[in-house]
Design a protein around this motif. Structure first.
Motif, PDB file in Angstrom:
ATOM      1  N   ALA A  64       2.067  -7.447  -3.234  1.00 29.55           N
ATOM      2  CA  ALA A  64       2.531  -7.825  -1.955  1.00 29.55           C
ATOM      3  C   ALA A  64       1.929  -7.320  -0.700  1.00 29.55           C
ATOM      4  O   ALA A  64       2.126  -7.565   0.222  1.00 29.55           O
ATOM      5  CB  ALA A  64       4.008  -7.894  -1.849  1.00 29.55           C
ATOM      6  N   ALA A  65       0.970  -6.259  -1.059  1.00 31.74           N
ATOM      7  CA  ALA A  65       0.182  -5.511  -0.002  1.00 31.74           C
ATOM      8  C   ALA A  65      -1.189  -5.580  -0.151  1.00 31.74           C
ATOM      9  O   ALA A  65      -1.793  -5.793  -1.476  1.00 31.74           O
ATOM     10  CB  ALA A  65       0.691  -4.040  -0.241  1.00 31.74           C
ATOM     11  N   ALA A  66      -1.842  -5.647   1.105  1.00 31.17           N
ATOM     12  CA  ALA A  66      -3.395  -5.747   0.937  1.00 31.17           C
ATOM     13  C   ALA A  66      -3.968  -4.463   0.632  1.00 31.17           C
ATOM     14  O   ALA A  66      -5.278  -4.314   0.042  1.00 31.17           O
ATOM     15  CB  ALA A  66      -3.774  -6.112   2.524  1.00 31.17           C
ATOM     16  N   GLU A  67      -3.229  -3.172   0.688  1.00 28.64           N
ATOM     17  CA  GLU A  67      -3.814  -1.897   0.489  1.00 28.64           C
ATOM     18  C   GLU A  67      -3.063  -1.525  -0.477  1.00 28.64           C
ATOM     19  O   GLU A  67      -1.722  -1.396  -0.249  1.00 28.64           O
ATOM     20  CB  GLU A  67      -4.182  -1.118   1.645  1.00 28.64           C
ATOM     21  CG  GLU A  67      -5.234  -1.706   2.624  1.00 28.64           C
ATOM     22  CD  GLU A  67      -5.324  -0.607   3.715  1.00 28.64           C
ATOM     23  OE1 GLU A  67      -6.286  -0.997   4.359  1.00 28.64           O
ATOM     24  OE2 GLU A  67      -4.545   0.189   3.937  1.00 28.64           O
ATOM     25  N   GLY A  68      -3.738  -0.484  -1.371  1.00 23.02           N
ATOM     26  CA  GLY A  68      -2.679  -0.137  -2.462  1.00 23.02           C
ATOM     27  C   GLY A  68      -1.873  -0.806  -3.179  1.00 23.02           C
ATOM     28  O   GLY A  68      -2.376  -2.070  -3.592  1.00 23.02           O
ATOM     29  N   THR A  69      -0.729  -0.607  -3.608  1.00 21.77           N
ATOM     30  CA  THR A  69       0.146  -1.778  -4.455  1.00 21.77           C
ATOM     31  C   THR A  69       1.639  -1.607  -3.959  1.00 21.77           C
ATOM     32  O   THR A  69       2.100  -0.594  -3.844  1.00 21.77           O
ATOM     33  CB  THR A  69       0.049  -1.264  -6.061  1.00 21.77           C
ATOM     34  OG1 THR A  69      -1.501  -1.359  -6.442  1.00 21.77           O
ATOM     35  CG2 THR A  69       1.200  -1.889  -6.777  1.00 21.77           C
ATOM     36  N   THR A  70       2.103  -3.002  -3.775  1.00 22.40           N
ATOM     37  CA  THR A  70       3.578  -2.819  -3.555  1.00 22.40           C
ATOM     38  C   THR A  70       3.910  -3.825  -4.483  1.00 22.40           C
ATOM     39  O   THR A  70       3.686  -4.969  -4.515  1.00 22.40           O
ATOM     40  CB  THR A  70       3.831  -3.474  -2.050  1.00 22.40           C
ATOM     41  OG1 THR A  70       3.481  -2.508  -1.235  1.00 22.40           O
ATOM     42  CG2 THR A  70       5.302  -3.744  -2.030  1.00 22.40           C
ATOM     43  N   ARG A  71       4.565  -3.388  -5.662  1.00 19.92           N
ATOM     44  CA  ARG A  71       4.828  -4.181  -6.798  1.00 19.92           C
ATOM     45  C   ARG A  71       6.380  -3.682  -7.195  1.00 19.92           C
ATOM     46  O   ARG A  71       6.579  -2.912  -7.897  1.00 19.92           O
ATOM     47  CB  ARG A  71       4.088  -4.253  -8.001  1.00 19.92           C
ATOM     48  CG  ARG A  71       4.496  -5.109  -9.078  1.00 19.92           C
ATOM     49  CD  ARG A  71       3.753  -4.893 -10.206  1.00 19.92           C
ATOM     50  NE  ARG A  71       2.230  -4.883 -10.166  1.00 19.92           N
ATOM     51  CZ  ARG A  71       1.564  -3.930 -10.224  1.00 19.92           C
ATOM     52  NH1 ARG A  71       1.978  -2.803 -10.512  1.00 19.92           N
ATOM     53  NH2 ARG A  71       0.198  -4.013  -9.954  1.00 19.92           N
TER      54      ARG A  71
END
Length: 450
Positions: A64-71
């Protein structure tokens, strides 16, 4: 993007052909290539590093994020990534199912039905605005190890189980459930995704209405192996390839509640206030100083704070904050907590407030199995990799699984020691090296036992 997830601030590092390319020519990439004899000089069994890092990059897309990871655990991104993984696992011929704790499991049968399984895996959920390697390296490394076996048509004596644990970042729910450590009241805890644990478990296909239904029997597995990034500085600063984990810290968390008296910020004299925020601030500073001054390798952290009523013109009447203590021994945690609690009560009494501390989470300290440490170290050195025996300061699913059987953990370096951040990075060749050690250790256990 070839070569794995992109390193923040620069292009992805190419897989090192200098270190691994020549070995890969004689490994397991083609079905027609015969399986090499374990221990044969310069002919170690190798995973497909290109495929592994390509899948690492594909997994990053479920974010859900453009950078890194938001899962976040139980989120739509978590569900979609699990569906994607389930399809890959099924394509490898694994018997795929979701257990009562929402752990995604792919089972590969062994040739000896009397043997208990060897488990490999990790987690794919992340912290908010996290990195693309924590948990994901171990999950994709385990997947690649089983894919390598499938490519080679290699049977194993033991059944193998690839496990993607549920809600690791929010309390290791999946692994703790199979060890019988999830309490009914935890199901109402709201996770970072906004779903309560019970609700989120159902979203992923599990059901913890009866937490005991997810329990596995003690000694029901031969071993559990988990590949993971270090999340610290030691390997990267030392230029080392592999960390052989000696043990995982225990963790306890409390909710601290400071009660004062809410009153008008403009009309209440300073010397007549019962300001819960002032007391909380003094206790938080004491937490930091106590952790620094007491001997040992513990750490103590306050990471969350809420003031009520939360208005700029009202003296806070209640403040709640989290307290987390980690140590390699549970007795060490207890010693730090007793000191903090005593000092907190002294501070509150002097301020005319009260303080209470209620524990809401525990993850016990877990030593890894000495036999597995030796196996991991031997296989890494046979691959020409440098090793270091070290503790893990972060919690892992292996802690819970250790209640059911022997566990071993393999660390690969974290660039600059950064984790839980979009800047988290481990180079593709380091990921490949870790997966090679995982595969070799798995095979050593299968063929020779512990």
């Amino acid at each position: 993007m070839p070569g794995g997830p992109q390193r923040p601030g620069g292009p992805a590092d190419p897989i090192s052909r200098r270190r691994f390319g020549t070995l890969a020519l004689g490994a397991l990439g083609a079905a027609a290539t015969p399986w090499r004899v374990r221990g044969a000089p310069h002919q170690p069994s190798l995973v497909d590093g290109d495929r592994l890092n390509r899948r690492m990059n594909e997994l990053v897309g479920f974010s859900a994020a453009a950078e890194g990871t938001t899962r976040l655990a139980y989120s739509d991104e978590d569900r979609a990534a699990r569906d994607w993984l389930s399809d890959i696992m099924s394509g490898l011929g694994l018997d795929v199912h979701v257990d009562r704790a929402a752990n995604l499991i792919g089972r590969r049968p062994g040739t000896d039905p009397s043997l208990s399984p060897i488990l490999v895996g990790s987690h794919i959920d992340s912290v908010p605005a996290g990195g693309s390697y924590d948990g994901q390296v171990g999950s994709m490394g385990a997947l690649e190890a089983l894919a390598t076996l499938a490519d080679a048509g290699r049977a194993t004596l033991h059944p193998l189980e690839l496990v993607i644990w549920a809600n690791e970042e929010g309390g290791k729910t999946g692994s703790r459930a199979i060890a019988g450590e999830v309490r009914p009241e935890e199901l109402d805890i709201v996770t970072a995704s906004g779903f309560m644990i019970g609700e989120g478990t159902r979203r992923l296909g599990g059901d913890l209405t009866d937490p005991g239904a997810a329990l596995r029997e003690p000694e029901s597995l031969t071993a559990y192996l988990e590949l993971h990034i270090e999340q610290g500085f030691v390997l990267d600063r030392g230029g080392l390839d592999i960390g052989v984990v000696e043990g995982i810290v225990g963790i306890r968390r409390w909710t601290a509640t400071v009660d004062g008296f809410a009153n008008h910020a403009g009309t209440t004299p300073m010397d007549l206030r019962q300001d819960a925020m002032v007391t909380a601030a003094r206790i938080i500073d004491a937490v930091h100083m106590i952790a620094l001054e007491l001997p040992g390798r513990h750490v103590a952290t306050v990471g969350r704070l809420t003031a009520e009523p939360g208005a700029p013109n009202v003296i806070p009447g209640r403040v709640t904050f989290s307290l987390e203590i980690r140590d390699l021994s549970m007795d060490g945690i207890d010693a730090v907590f007793r000191t903090i609690r005593g000092r907190a009560e002294e501070i509150a009494a002097a301020d005319g407030t009260t303080v209470s501390l209620e524990q809401f989470y525990e993850s016990r300290a877990a030593p890894t199995d000495p036999r597995l440490r030796d196996r991991i170290e031997a296989e890494a050195r046979d691959l020409g990799l440098t090793t270091l025996r070290m503790p893990s300061g972060a919690g892992h699913d292996a802690q819970s699984v250790a209640l059911l059987g022997p566990v071993g953990m393999i660390f690969v370096p974290s660039h600059d020691g950064i984790s839980h951040s979009p800047l988290e990075f481990t180079a593709p060749d380091q990921i490949t090296a870790g997966a090679n050690v995982l595969l070799r250790t798995l095979l050593a256990i299968d063929e020779q036992g512990l």
